[in-house]
Motif scaffolding. Sequence first.
Motif, PDB file in Angstrom:
ATOM      1  N   ILE A   7      42.881  39.448  27.867  1.00  0.00           N
ATOM      2  CA  ILE A   7      41.803  39.179  28.829  1.00  0.00           C
ATOM      3  C   ILE A   7      41.634  40.445  29.651  1.00  0.00           C
ATOM      4  N   GLU A   8      40.477  41.075  29.567  1.00  0.00           N
ATOM      5  CA  GLU A   8      40.303  42.400  30.168  1.00  0.00           C
ATOM      6  C   GLU A   8      39.126  42.422  31.143  1.00  0.00           C
ATOM      7  N   PHE A   9      39.392  42.923  32.360  1.00  0.00           N
ATOM      8  CA  PHE A   9      38.354  43.086  33.384  1.00  0.00           C
ATOM      9  C   PHE A   9      38.093  44.578  33.597  1.00  0.00           C
ATOM     10  N   SER A  10      36.816  44.942  33.729  1.00  0.00           N
ATOM     11  CA  SER A  10      36.433  46.337  33.961  1.00  0.00           C
ATOM     12  C   SER A  10      35.667  46.449  35.283  1.00  0.00           C
ATOM     13  N   PHE A  11      35.892  47.560  35.985  1.00  0.00           N
ATOM     14  CA  PHE A  11      35.236  47.818  37.268  1.00  0.00           C
ATOM     15  C   PHE A  11      34.453  49.122  37.179  1.00  0.00           C
ATOM     16  N   ASP A  12      33.357  49.184  37.904  1.00  0.00           N
ATOM     17  CA  ASP A  12      32.523  50.387  37.867  1.00  0.00           C
ATOM     18  C   ASP A  12      33.209  51.563  38.543  1.00  0.00           C
TER      19      ASP A  12
ATOM     20  N   VAL B  32      37.411  39.169  26.142  1.00  0.00           N
ATOM     21  CA  VAL B  32      38.562  38.467  25.580  1.00  0.00           C
ATOM     22  C   VAL B  32      38.627  38.723  24.079  1.00  0.00           C
ATOM     23  N   SER B  33      39.834  38.722  23.548  1.00  0.00           N
ATOM     24  CA  SER B  33      40.013  39.027  22.126  1.00  0.00           C
ATOM     25  C   SER B  33      39.707  37.839  21.238  1.00  0.00           C
TER      26      SER B  33
ATOM     27  N   ILE C  83      41.907  46.125  34.478  1.00  0.00           N
ATOM     28  CA  ILE C  83      43.136  45.326  34.531  1.00  0.00           C
ATOM     29  C   ILE C  83      43.062  44.302  33.402  1.00  0.00           C
ATOM     30  N   ARG C  84      44.197  44.081  32.729  1.00  0.00           N
ATOM     31  CA  ARG C  84      44.159  43.107  31.642  1.00  0.00           C
ATOM     32  C   ARG C  84      45.447  42.304  31.570  1.00  0.00           C
ATOM     33  N   ILE C  85      45.291  41.095  31.086  1.00  0.00           N
ATOM     34  CA  ILE C  85      46.426  40.203  30.826  1.00  0.00           C
ATOM     35  C   ILE C  85      46.557  40.085  29.317  1.00  0.00           C
ATOM     36  N   ARG C  86      47.748  40.333  28.833  1.00  0.00           N
ATOM     37  CA  ARG C  86      48.021  40.203  27.389  1.00  0.00           C
ATOM     38  C   ARG C  86      49.010  39.049  27.210  1.00  0.00           C
ATOM     39  N   ILE C  87      48.531  37.963  26.666  1.00  0.00           N
ATOM     40  CA  ILE C  87      49.403  36.820  26.395  1.00  0.00           C
ATOM     41  C   ILE C  87      50.013  37.034  25.017  1.00  0.00           C
ATOM     42  N   THR C  88      51.347  37.119  25.003  1.00  0.00           N
ATOM     43  CA  THR C  88      52.035  37.546  23.782  1.00  0.00           C
ATOM     44  C   THR C  88      52.749  36.420  23.045  1.00  0.00           C
TER      45      THR C  88
ATOM     46  N   ALA D  40      34.953  32.646  28.155  1.00  0.00           N
ATOM     47  CA  ALA D  40      35.609  33.521  29.126  1.00  0.00           C
ATOM     48  C   ALA D  40      35.048  33.378  30.531  1.00  0.00           C
ATOM     49  N   SER D  41      33.768  33.036  30.669  1.00  0.00           N
ATOM     50  CA  SER D  41      33.188  32.926  32.004  1.00  0.00           C
ATOM     51  C   SER D  41      33.846  31.821  32.831  1.00  0.00           C
ATOM     52  N   ALA D  42      34.479  30.859  32.167  1.00  0.00           N
ATOM     53  CA  ALA D  42      35.163  29.770  32.882  1.00  0.00           C
ATOM     54  C   ALA D  42      36.376  30.273  33.654  1.00  0.00           C
TER      55      ALA D  42
END
Length: 604
Positions: free
Chosen positions: A375-380, A342-343, A441-446, A352-354
């Motif tokens: 909010i950014e999620f990364s996958f292997d 998270v930024s 995948i990421r969510i950008r709250i603007t 962020a773990s919540a």
Amino acid sequence: MLPPEPILPVPEPKQVEWQQMETYAFIHFGLNTFNDREWGYGDTDPKTFNPTNLDCEQWAQTLVKAGMKGVILTAKHHDGFCLWPFEGTDYSVKNSPWKNGQGNVVKELSEACKKYGLKFAVYLSPWDRHQANYGTPEYLPYFYAQLHDLLTNYGPVFEVWFDGANGGDGWYGGAKDIRTIDRKNYYNYPRIYEMLDSIQPQAIIFSDGGPGCRWVGNEKGFAGATNWSFLRKGEVHPGYDKSYELQYGHPDGNQWVPAECDVSIRPGWFYHPEEDDRVKSPDQLVDLYYRSVGHNATLLLNFPVDRRGLIHPVDSANAVRFHEMIQQQLKTNLVAGMTPKVSNERGGDFVASALTDDNFDTYWATEDGVTTADIEFSFDTPTRMNRMMLQEYIPLGQRVKAFVVEYLDKDTWLPVKLNEETTTIGYKRLLRFETVETKGIRIRITDARGPLCLSNVGVYDAGNVSDSFVEKVEDIESVPYLLPDVKAEETAKASDKQAQTTCFVEGDRLLIDLQEERLVSSLHFLPDQGEPNKGLIANYEIRVGTSKDAVNQLVKSGEFSNIQNNPVMQSVFFTPVKARYIELKATRMIRAGEPMGFAELRVK
């Protein structure tokens, strides 16, 4: 670390608990069921109410299997007939042959709900087309007594439903009359609210403008993709002439009044045998779930109990399958237990773990003054996905005003493809997007009203499902006709099988020329589907004839009940008759002076 300050308005705890129910059922059942009506006039003999196999446990078991968390029963609809033996009137089940007048549907359903773990609630129509004193001050003690009776004798209720339809034609005290009222002030709602708070303080009060929850402005079962849980206090009342606003809420509202999406599993609210093959499919119901619960609202799905006193097997099967499909599509959260990048984060408990602990009461928050974040999620490995769930921690207010969702394509972030705007989130936002296989995948709250507070994020693969579902106009086989007094380009709009085009007819009469003498028995039309709907006919007369100059045989008259709020296909059936010409006359319009509107028109 202290939590963010609330941003007003905020919900009461009971409103949060209500919204967490997400889906619950409506039951429409009564005299209308046995008289093939939507709105009874209050003139039907109570002896016509005679279900042969009424089984409230069958209702409850069906609703549990369909994922419903509760049920609201129409204890009294507009016709004034009571499904419980209310002492203040003879117009109730006690004067029906069902159980020799000893039955009580309200009691039986409330007990079935307790047995099967459903919450129970009641619908009580303020309008009463049977009571002679409706529209006068003398009616109010009667109405208050009914409400008090329901609230004190049948256990806890989670909601009390007050219909916005009030005043008009009826058989008040056995004589046909029209009663008009001041819908905003007649019932003295502040007194009613005091009664509710003193007897059932946990109950949510539904009406057009709340105060507990609001009507969503349509009876189609969906809210706007932009949906604020706010209204401007005191502005919305029964008969509010800007009901389309209720799909979206008031972004500048100062009262927390979330939306409830009411819709019937059939075209009508009450049971009609001819609708047995017009039950909403599981796919249609899934679509409505995403556009109601997934648009920061709740879904109130109506089941019209049939004349036996049972939920029809088609309705049951489709509702259960709908629930199974939703469970399957949102079964596995691909980011469960992951800690996203998270930024910004507030620290302490608000990290962020919540976001992925599947606990609504824990949440990630940003520092004061920070109203945008990633909010950014990364996958292997590349992972397939096409659904997303977002939740704000609404006890501190609804905040997010705009966001975007992006996926990683090699080294480039691209927006996912979806068919609606990404603006508000609220209690829950569900997104359906074109399938991607990605390592990020990421969510950008603007944009937001204050520091961000998100409790949960979910990412899912719903499988190979089509999201192009669009409800089609009911295709009723029709005999050929002409509209001789209507321009050709307008006439075409009434038979093009396109709900979006409407044939508008000036005046109060529509003449249909069948071009030859035929045996006809019904007329069907889909009203204008615009927002707001225009040209809606309230009351009608249908006449037929063999000569254009003598169309004078009256075959049916009546009202298109609830057409303003539920503008579905209207079907009028009459004794088969030979005719070349059919005349539909609007004896009253919903809005006087408008031309009549026909999106589709059929004769059989």
